[in-house]
Design a protein around this motif. Structure first.
Motif, PDB file in Angstrom:
ATOM      1  N   CYS A   2      -3.981  10.211   1.060  1.00 22.12           N
ATOM      2  CA  CYS A   2      -4.493   8.873   0.796  1.00 22.12           C
ATOM      3  C   CYS A   2      -3.356   7.859   0.966  1.00 22.12           C
ATOM      4  O   CYS A   2      -2.273   8.046   0.421  1.00 22.12           O
ATOM      5  N   VAL A   4      -2.338   3.531   1.156  1.00 21.24           N
ATOM      6  CA  VAL A   4      -2.711   2.155   0.861  1.00 21.24           C
ATOM      7  C   VAL A   4      -1.973   1.291   1.876  1.00 21.24           C
ATOM      8  O   VAL A   4      -0.776   1.462   2.094  1.00 21.24           O
ATOM      9  N   LYS A  18       2.005   5.957   1.088  1.00 18.23           N
ATOM     10  CA  LYS A  18       1.250   7.153   0.708  1.00 18.23           C
ATOM     11  C   LYS A  18       1.133   7.242  -0.808  1.00 18.23           C
ATOM     12  O   LYS A  18       2.053   6.911  -1.537  1.00 18.23           O
ATOM     13  N   ARG A  19      -0.018   7.674  -1.269  1.00 22.08           N
ATOM     14  CA  ARG A  19      -0.212   7.951  -2.700  1.00 22.08           C
ATOM     15  C   ARG A  19       0.227   9.381  -2.960  1.00 22.08           C
ATOM     16  O   ARG A  19      -0.065  10.282  -2.192  1.00 22.08           O
ATOM     17  N   ASN A  73       7.031   6.355  -4.316  1.00 16.41           N
ATOM     18  CA  ASN A  73       6.010   5.565  -3.632  1.00 16.41           C
ATOM     19  C   ASN A  73       5.488   4.443  -4.526  1.00 16.41           C
ATOM     20  O   ASN A  73       5.215   3.338  -4.057  1.00 16.41           O
ATOM     21  N   GLY A  74       5.362   4.704  -5.807  1.00 17.58           N
ATOM     22  CA  GLY A  74       4.942   3.663  -6.742  1.00 17.58           C
ATOM     23  C   GLY A  74       5.977   2.553  -6.829  1.00 17.58           C
ATOM     24  O   GLY A  74       5.630   1.371  -6.909  1.00 17.58           O
ATOM     25  N   GLU A  77       5.564   0.449  -3.736  1.00 18.75           N
ATOM     26  CA  GLU A  77       4.391  -0.430  -3.849  1.00 18.75           C
ATOM     27  C   GLU A  77       4.694  -1.639  -4.729  1.00 18.75           C
ATOM     28  O   GLU A  77       4.348  -2.766  -4.376  1.00 18.75           O
ATOM     29  N   THR A  87      -2.764  -6.109  -0.500  1.00 24.51           N
ATOM     30  CA  THR A  87      -3.487  -4.901  -0.112  1.00 24.51           C
ATOM     31  C   THR A  87      -4.562  -5.268   0.905  1.00 24.51           C
ATOM     32  O   THR A  87      -5.272  -6.251   0.734  1.00 24.51           O
TER      33      THR A  87
END
Length: 88
Positions: A2, A4, A18-19, A73-74, A77, A87
């Motif tokens: 997944c 974003v 990527k999540r 990754n967080g 973001e 987004t």
């Protein structure tokens, strides 16, 4: 997997994040943060790995990078959002 997608409103450039777990951080550690322009994160994770490594005879320092892989990754973001990316 997944992903974003984020878009820069000023120039229309898009990037995907990527999540989930980041394998590159586990393998390359602070280099991934540096290549993504996250110098402070690279220094903080490297310092934490060194301190934990000193306290655990090196083993804990190696375990910090898989741990960082869950959060990288967080952090990327949050950096994009802070810089005004939206987004898509």
């Amino acid at each position: 997997m997944c992903f974003v997608t984020y878009e820069n409103p000023r120039n229309g450039k898009r990037t995907r994040v990527k999540r989930g777990f980041n394998w590159l951080v586990m393998g390359f550690g602070p280099l991934w943060f540096l290549f993504n322009g996250m110098i402070l994160c690279a220094l903080l994770w490297l310092t934490a790995a060194m301190v934990v490594g000193l306290l655990t005879a090196g083993i804990g320092g190696l375990l910090m990078w898989p741990f960082a892989g869950f959060f990288a990754n967080g952090q990327r973001e949050r950096r994009l959002i802070k810089r005004g990316w939206r987004t898509v």
